[in-house]
Write a protein that holds these residues in place. Structure first.
Motif, PDB file in Angstrom:
ATOM      1  N   PHE A 172     -74.740 -52.718 -24.082  1.00  0.00           N
ATOM      2  CA  PHE A 172     -74.239 -53.977 -23.506  1.00  0.00           C
ATOM      3  C   PHE A 172     -75.187 -54.741 -23.050  1.00  0.00           C
ATOM      4  CE2 PHE A 172     -73.012 -55.849 -19.157  1.00  0.00           C
ATOM      5  CZ  PHE A 172     -71.813 -56.558 -19.603  1.00  0.00           C
ATOM      6  N   LEU A 173     -76.344 -54.497 -22.547  1.00  0.00           N
ATOM      7  CA  LEU A 173     -77.364 -55.103 -22.020  1.00  0.00           C
ATOM      8  C   LEU A 173     -78.271 -55.860 -23.390  1.00  0.00           C
ATOM      9  CD1 LEU A 173     -78.465 -53.501 -18.959  1.00  0.00           C
ATOM     10  CD2 LEU A 173     -77.379 -55.304 -18.780  1.00  0.00           C
ATOM     11  N   VAL A 174     -78.694 -54.928 -24.025  1.00  0.00           N
ATOM     12  CA  VAL A 174     -79.369 -55.633 -25.251  1.00  0.00           C
ATOM     13  C   VAL A 174     -78.659 -56.556 -26.170  1.00  0.00           C
ATOM     14  CG1 VAL A 174     -80.461 -54.705 -27.472  1.00  0.00           C
ATOM     15  CG2 VAL A 174     -80.672 -53.345 -25.402  1.00  0.00           C
ATOM     16  N   ALA A 175     -77.495 -56.476 -26.408  1.00  0.00           N
ATOM     17  CA  ALA A 175     -76.537 -57.240 -27.088  1.00  0.00           C
ATOM     18  C   ALA A 175     -76.454 -58.498 -26.337  1.00  0.00           C
ATOM     19  CB  ALA A 175     -75.195 -56.753 -27.284  1.00  0.00           C
ATOM     20  N   ASN A 176     -76.478 -58.477 -24.864  1.00  0.00           N
ATOM     21  CA  ASN A 176     -76.321 -59.682 -24.030  1.00  0.00           C
ATOM     22  C   ASN A 176     -77.620 -60.561 -24.173  1.00  0.00           C
ATOM     23  OD1 ASN A 176     -76.431 -60.642 -20.562  1.00  0.00           O
ATOM     24  ND2 ASN A 176     -74.649 -61.001 -21.950  1.00  0.00           N
ATOM     25  N   ALA A 177     -78.575 -59.737 -24.226  1.00  0.00           N
ATOM     26  CA  ALA A 177     -79.830 -60.831 -24.469  1.00  0.00           C
ATOM     27  C   ALA A 177     -79.766 -61.620 -25.810  1.00  0.00           C
ATOM     28  CB  ALA A 177     -81.031 -59.783 -24.345  1.00  0.00           C
ATOM     29  N   VAL A 178     -79.451 -60.856 -26.710  1.00  0.00           N
ATOM     30  CA  VAL A 178     -79.314 -61.242 -28.101  1.00  0.00           C
ATOM     31  C   VAL A 178     -78.113 -62.361 -28.209  1.00  0.00           C
ATOM     32  CG1 VAL A 178     -78.740 -61.056 -30.535  1.00  0.00           C
ATOM     33  CG2 VAL A 178     -80.177 -59.263 -29.413  1.00  0.00           C
ATOM     34  N   TYR A 179     -77.175 -62.148 -27.381  1.00  0.00           N
ATOM     35  CA  TYR A 179     -75.978 -63.083 -27.478  1.00  0.00           C
ATOM     36  C   TYR A 179     -76.131 -64.565 -26.703  1.00  0.00           C
ATOM     37  CZ  TYR A 179     -71.549 -64.933 -25.306  1.00  0.00           C
ATOM     38  OH  TYR A 179     -70.657 -65.858 -24.974  1.00  0.00           O
ATOM     39  N   TRP A 180     -77.112 -64.577 -25.634  1.00  0.00           N
ATOM     40  CA  TRP A 180     -77.504 -65.988 -25.191  1.00  0.00           C
ATOM     41  C   TRP A 180     -78.553 -66.565 -26.153  1.00  0.00           C
ATOM     42  CZ3 TRP A 180     -75.029 -68.035 -21.426  1.00  0.00           C
ATOM     43  CH2 TRP A 180     -74.233 -67.145 -20.463  1.00  0.00           C
ATOM     44  N   CYS A 181     -79.311 -65.790 -26.860  1.00  0.00           N
ATOM     45  CA  CYS A 181     -80.272 -66.430 -27.794  1.00  0.00           C
ATOM     46  C   CYS A 181     -79.504 -66.982 -29.001  1.00  0.00           C
ATOM     47  CB  CYS A 181     -81.432 -65.627 -28.347  1.00  0.00           C
ATOM     48  SG  CYS A 181     -82.490 -64.947 -26.674  1.00  0.00           S
ATOM     49  N   GLU A 182     -78.527 -66.167 -29.499  1.00  0.00           N
ATOM     50  CA  GLU A 182     -78.145 -66.689 -30.949  1.00  0.00           C
ATOM     51  C   GLU A 182     -76.815 -67.438 -30.658  1.00  0.00           C
ATOM     52  OE1 GLU A 182     -79.337 -62.840 -33.611  1.00  0.00           O
ATOM     53  OE2 GLU A 182     -77.235 -62.992 -33.158  1.00  0.00           O
ATOM     54  N   GLU A 183     -75.928 -67.483 -29.583  1.00  0.00           N
ATOM     55  CA  GLU A 183     -74.731 -68.099 -29.416  1.00  0.00           C
ATOM     56  C   GLU A 183     -75.073 -69.522 -28.607  1.00  0.00           C
ATOM     57  OE1 GLU A 183     -71.575 -67.450 -30.434  1.00  0.00           O
ATOM     58  OE2 GLU A 183     -72.281 -66.046 -31.645  1.00  0.00           O
ATOM     59  N   PHE A 184     -76.121 -69.435 -27.733  1.00  0.00           N
ATOM     60  CA  PHE A 184     -76.347 -70.611 -26.814  1.00  0.00           C
ATOM     61  C   PHE A 184     -77.990 -71.305 -27.225  1.00  0.00           C
ATOM     62  CE2 PHE A 184     -73.218 -68.360 -24.763  1.00  0.00           C
ATOM     63  CZ  PHE A 184     -72.265 -69.435 -24.236  1.00  0.00           C
ATOM     64  N   HIS A 185     -78.341 -70.709 -28.485  1.00  0.00           N
ATOM     65  CA  HIS A 185     -79.695 -71.233 -29.076  1.00  0.00           C
ATOM     66  C   HIS A 185     -80.797 -71.194 -27.775  1.00  0.00           C
ATOM     67  CE1 HIS A 185     -78.249 -73.397 -32.689  1.00  0.00           C
ATOM     68  NE2 HIS A 185     -77.583 -72.290 -32.611  1.00  0.00           N
ATOM     69  N   ILE A 186     -80.681 -70.358 -26.966  1.00  0.00           N
ATOM     70  CA  ILE A 186     -81.587 -70.074 -25.788  1.00  0.00           C
ATOM     71  C   ILE A 186     -83.043 -69.691 -26.355  1.00  0.00           C
ATOM     72  CG2 ILE A 186     -82.165 -68.637 -23.766  1.00  0.00           C
ATOM     73  CD1 ILE A 186     -79.991 -70.925 -23.277  1.00  0.00           C
ATOM     74  N   ASP A 187     -84.198 -70.337 -25.862  1.00  0.00           N
ATOM     75  CA  ASP A 187     -85.384 -70.294 -26.313  1.00  0.00           C
ATOM     76  C   ASP A 187     -86.324 -69.076 -25.663  1.00  0.00           C
ATOM     77  OD1 ASP A 187     -85.270 -72.524 -28.248  1.00  0.00           O
ATOM     78  OD2 ASP A 187     -84.896 -73.560 -26.559  1.00  0.00           O
ATOM     79  N   GLY A 188     -85.794 -68.757 -24.544  1.00  0.00           N
ATOM     80  CA  GLY A 188     -86.508 -67.715 -23.763  1.00  0.00           C
ATOM     81  C   GLY A 188     -85.698 -67.039 -22.614  1.00  0.00           C
ATOM     82  N   LEU A 189     -86.195 -65.687 -22.556  1.00  0.00           N
ATOM     83  CA  LEU A 189     -85.205 -65.068 -21.314  1.00  0.00           C
ATOM     84  C   LEU A 189     -86.274 -64.579 -20.351  1.00  0.00           C
ATOM     85  CD1 LEU A 189     -82.877 -62.638 -23.352  1.00  0.00           C
ATOM     86  CD2 LEU A 189     -82.305 -64.918 -22.220  1.00  0.00           C
ATOM     87  N   ARG A 190     -86.303 -65.177 -18.965  1.00  0.00           N
ATOM     88  CA  ARG A 190     -86.962 -64.747 -18.197  1.00  0.00           C
ATOM     89  C   ARG A 190     -86.328 -63.633 -17.400  1.00  0.00           C
ATOM     90  NH1 ARG A 190     -86.114 -64.405 -12.356  1.00  0.00           N
ATOM     91  NH2 ARG A 190     -88.107 -64.776 -11.140  1.00  0.00           N
ATOM     92  N   VAL A 191     -86.779 -62.352 -17.359  1.00  0.00           N
ATOM     93  CA  VAL A 191     -86.032 -61.197 -16.866  1.00  0.00           C
ATOM     94  C   VAL A 191     -86.453 -60.826 -15.467  1.00  0.00           C
ATOM     95  CG1 VAL A 191     -85.770 -58.658 -17.306  1.00  0.00           C
ATOM     96  CG2 VAL A 191     -86.302 -60.288 -19.246  1.00  0.00           C
ATOM     97  N   ASP A 192     -85.541 -60.951 -14.714  1.00  0.00           N
ATOM     98  CA  ASP A 192     -85.646 -60.738 -13.165  1.00  0.00           C
ATOM     99  C   ASP A 192     -85.699 -59.404 -12.815  1.00  0.00           C
ATOM    100  OD1 ASP A 192     -85.300 -62.375 -10.531  1.00  0.00           O
ATOM    101  OD2 ASP A 192     -83.514 -60.818 -10.467  1.00  0.00           O
ATOM    102  N   ALA A 193     -86.556 -59.453 -11.933  1.00  0.00           N
ATOM    103  CA  ALA A 193     -86.722 -58.049 -10.875  1.00  0.00           C
ATOM    104  C   ALA A 193     -87.157 -56.828 -11.847  1.00  0.00           C
ATOM    105  CB  ALA A 193     -85.564 -57.853 -10.102  1.00  0.00           C
TER     106      ALA A 193
END
Length: 736
Positions: A385-406
């Motif tokens: 659920f979480l790994v796919a979520n990271a991919v989702y934001w990058c692929e579906e919204f063209h996000i260039d980076g994920l700053r992972v909190d905490a």
């Protein structure tokens, strides 16, 4: 024609099946409802509460079903095969014609179910949630949800008056997935899942995979599909051409709802890209945009991990904003929060009646600091659920980076827990091995699937190998976590502590500014002056500085000059770029009125903003400041021990050996003829930036141009220069 003769009631339902269908606890409603070929013909059975009559219609066929009571209607028709049919359902006030949801095969494939069962479905959002589609020639929406502990699941929404009796889902075996295709339901429909728990009670839940939600405080999920046409092809094609740690990377951190309060995503797209581009930042970092019920959490307590918050528009509106930033040449980093989730009873907590997304051990599940629940990283479906979520934001919204909190709260079993409140791992250690494995998998998957994307860890401890590759094992026996960059929390705390002291006392804290270079190359670092440092009584950056207003601004400017020259990438929170004096509040955002020409001190704030613009301009044009950020060869102290003078002087050096001399002076006096050793290969130096310049609000104490070295040994060099150091200022010089 209506075949009156030969229409008989279907065989009565077993009383147990009847009760389970009415009670929402049947695991296979499709086996009883719909059309089934058997001895004597085709049996039709429909469950439609409140209907006055139900008629089956097909080519050459029209048959009214018998009313069996409790909303059941049935008939046995003398047919040799099941026709393509529709239902005409008559209510007191209207008659509807619709396809029967129970005549369809599952709309999710066996491969999807296999990958879900393995915890390896990297495009999970295509398999679970609400997906508009054409299935067996009929348009509608497929609903799927993972709820392995449920006794039954029904879809409720505005399309069935929030009564799910007629919309029971089927269980797809050991996968734990429930599925139902609802003809005629399309984009914009509101829905939730009504789940019967193991104890027989019911709970109404938002879709964990919802790609759109209602505007909070409303909590329903919304059927959605993207229609955005991207125009950022040039950006996407070039963003991975140079590794992030070897490129300019200057970040403007933004809380979207309060940057300009009241603006929608589309209105932000008209203002934010132009503002950020003018100031020269290479990236924006957006505080969490995933849906969250409480605005005061700033997005860090997420309930809709797959949905941009509806407060500012639709998912396509958010795509439009990202697209606009890309077309302005600005990368988009998004805060991502996989460490915990809130306990709201309509969201993920005990989703199907038992711990599902959270750890089954209450002591492991409860986050001690935030009153939230921690994910069970050891469960393959949760990790998926979480790994796919990271991919989702990058692929579906063209996000260039994920700053992972905490990240620290994920890595340690004893995080914020006292002795006796936690249990060691299988090796007797305090490391959360499941979280380590999850972070490694997430990073490896994102980097494999999304070229050019960077992941950034907000990690505050000395964990070894945060930005080391996952296949490289460190001294502690762990592979690297695989992040691209890590927030340098130590630099942030130490340097802010230093500048908060009165200048006369700073010499006793000199090492707080130099200590970062002891470990500067242990990880790939970002230097963060983030939202966390300008709220909750910590004061805004300029207000941390001692002295009168002139000295506070001068300290502020000198500190920014030091920060931009120090090895590591930069991050600055909104409002600090123009020396806002008040703490940030999500209620009103930056004090833009400080830049209003009618304000008497407007020039003071505009001067700081002009400095930030020039810092970014010179930074981007000077490879020495970013090209070798992560290797010792890119930095050399000239004088790191001038504690009595409150001076820090060092060289930054690019891959071709071209240097930049940075000198920060944190005393409120002018120092004349201040000698610093310099490389003999440079015949003359020129000021390229001086934070004391008049246009920034300084006293305009400058050095003659060019500054020529003398054959006087100093600081290990055969040649040296004599500089005039302005008060509370940073000066950059490069070869003339």
């Amino acid at each position: 024609m209506t075949p009156r003769n030969g229409v008989r009631p279907a065989a009565p339902l077993d009383e147990s099946d009847r009760e389970r269908l009415l009670g929402g606890t049947h695991h296979d409603p499709h086996s009883l409802l719909g059309a089934h070929l058997g001895r004597g013909g085709v049996a039709f059975r429909v469950l439609r509460p409140y209907a006055e009559s139900v008629t089956v219609q097909a080519k050459g066929l029209r048959a009214e079903l018998h009313d069996d009571g409790d909303g059941f209607f049935s008939a046995l028709l003398p047919l040799r095969r099941i026709p393509e049919y529709t239902l005409q359902v008559a209510y007191e006030e209207a008659t509807l014609e619709l396809a029967d949801p129970y005549r369809f095969l599952p709309a999710i494939g066996e491969l999807d179910l296999h990958l879900i069962g393995e915890g390896r479905h990297e495009e999970l959002w295509h398999a679970l949630g609400a997906r508009p589609m054409t299935h067996q020639g009929v348009t509608g929406t497929r609903f799927t949800v993972w709820a392995p502990n449920a006794r039954g699941v029904r879809v409720v929404g505005d399309f069935n008056h929030w009564d799910g009796t007629a919309c029971a889902m089927r269980s797809l075996g050991s996968s734990g997935v429930w599925e139902l295709f609802l003809p005629g339901v399309g984009e914009g429909a509101l829905y939730k899942f009504e789940i019967t728990r193991p104890d027989g009670s019911r709970t109404l839940r938002a879709d964990p995979m919802a790609r759109r939600t209602e505007v909070p405080p409303a909590t329903a999920s919304v059927v959605a599909e993207s229609h955005h046409v991207w125009h950022d092809e040039a950006w996407m094609a070039r963003r991975g051409t140079r590794p992030v740690h070897e490129a300019p990377f200057s970040v403007y951190e933004v809380h979207l709802p309060s940057w300009r309060p009241g603006l929608t995503y589309r209105q932000l797209a008209e203002q934010l890209p132009a503002y950020v581009k003018d100031l020269g930042f290479t990236h924006v970092e957006l505080m969490p945009v995933a849906e969250h019920p409480f605005g005061g959490s700033w997005g860090y307590q997420v309930t809709g991990f797959y949905a941009p918050t509806a407060r500012m528009g639709t998912p396509d509106d958010f795509r439009h904003l990202v697209d606009a930033l890309h077309r302005a040449g600005i990368g988009v980093i998004m805060d991502w929060v996989p460490a915990h989730f809130p306990r709201d009873d309509w969201a993920l907590a005990e989703f199907d009646g038992r711990p599902l997304y959270e750890h089954s051990d209450p002591a492991r599940a409860a986050h001690p600091d935030w009153g939230t629940l921690e994910f069970d990283y050891g469960r393959k479906e949760v990790r998926n659920f979480l790994v796919a979520n990271a991919v989702y934001w990058c692929e579906e919204f063209h996000i260039d980076g994920l700053r992972v909190d905490a990240v620290a709260s994920m890595l340690y079993l004893d995080y914020s827990r006292e002795h006796g409140e936690w249990s060691p791992n299988e090796h007797g250690g305090r490391e959360n091995l499941d979280a380590v494995s999850f972070l490694q998998e997430m990073n490896a998957t994102v980097y494999r699937r999304c070229p050019g994307v960077v992941t950034i860890a907000e990690e505050s401890t000395a964990w070894d190998g945060v930005t080391r590759a996952t296949h490289h094992v460190g001294p502690a026996g762990f592979g690297g976590l695989g992040f691209g960059l890590k927030w340098n929390m130590g630099w942030m705390h130490d340097s802010l502590g230093y500048v908060e002291h009165e200048p006369v006392h700073r010499r006793f804290h000199h090492n707080e500014m130099t200590f970062s270079m002891v470990y500067a190359y242990s990880e790939n670092y970002v230097l963060p002056i983030s939202h966390d440092e300008v709220v909750h009584g910590k004061r805004a950056l300029v207000s941390k500085m001692p002295g009168d207003w002139w000295q506070q601004r001068a300290n502020h400017r000198a500190y920014l000059g030091f920060m931009w020259a120090h090895p590591g990438k930069q991050l600055l929170f909104m409002g600090q770029e123009f020396a806002q004096g008040a703490e940030w509040s999500e209620g009103h955002g930056p004090d833009w009125w400080l830049l209003d020409p009618s304000y008497s001190a407007e020039a003071d704030h505009r001067g700081v903003r002009d400095l930030v613009r020039d810092l970014n301009r010179v930074y981007a044009a000077t490879p020495a400041l970013w090209q070798r950020d992560t290797v010792p060869e890119g930095f050399s102290w000239v004088d790191g021990g001038a504690a009595d003078d409150n001076v820090f002087a060092f060289l930054r050096i690019d891959a071709d050996g071209a240097p930049l001399l940075a000198v920060s002076h944190f005393s409120p006096v002018v120092r004349h003829e201040y000698r610093l050793g310099v490389p003999p290969s440079v015949p003359a130096w020129s000021e390229v930036l001086n934070t004391d310049a008049a246009r920034y609000g300084g006293g305009d104490v400058r050095n003659d141009d060019p500054v020529k070295p003398e054959s006087v040994t100093a600081h290990g060099h055969r040649t040296s220069v004599q500089l005039t150091l302005p008060p509370l200022a940073t000066v950059w010089l490069r070869p003339a």
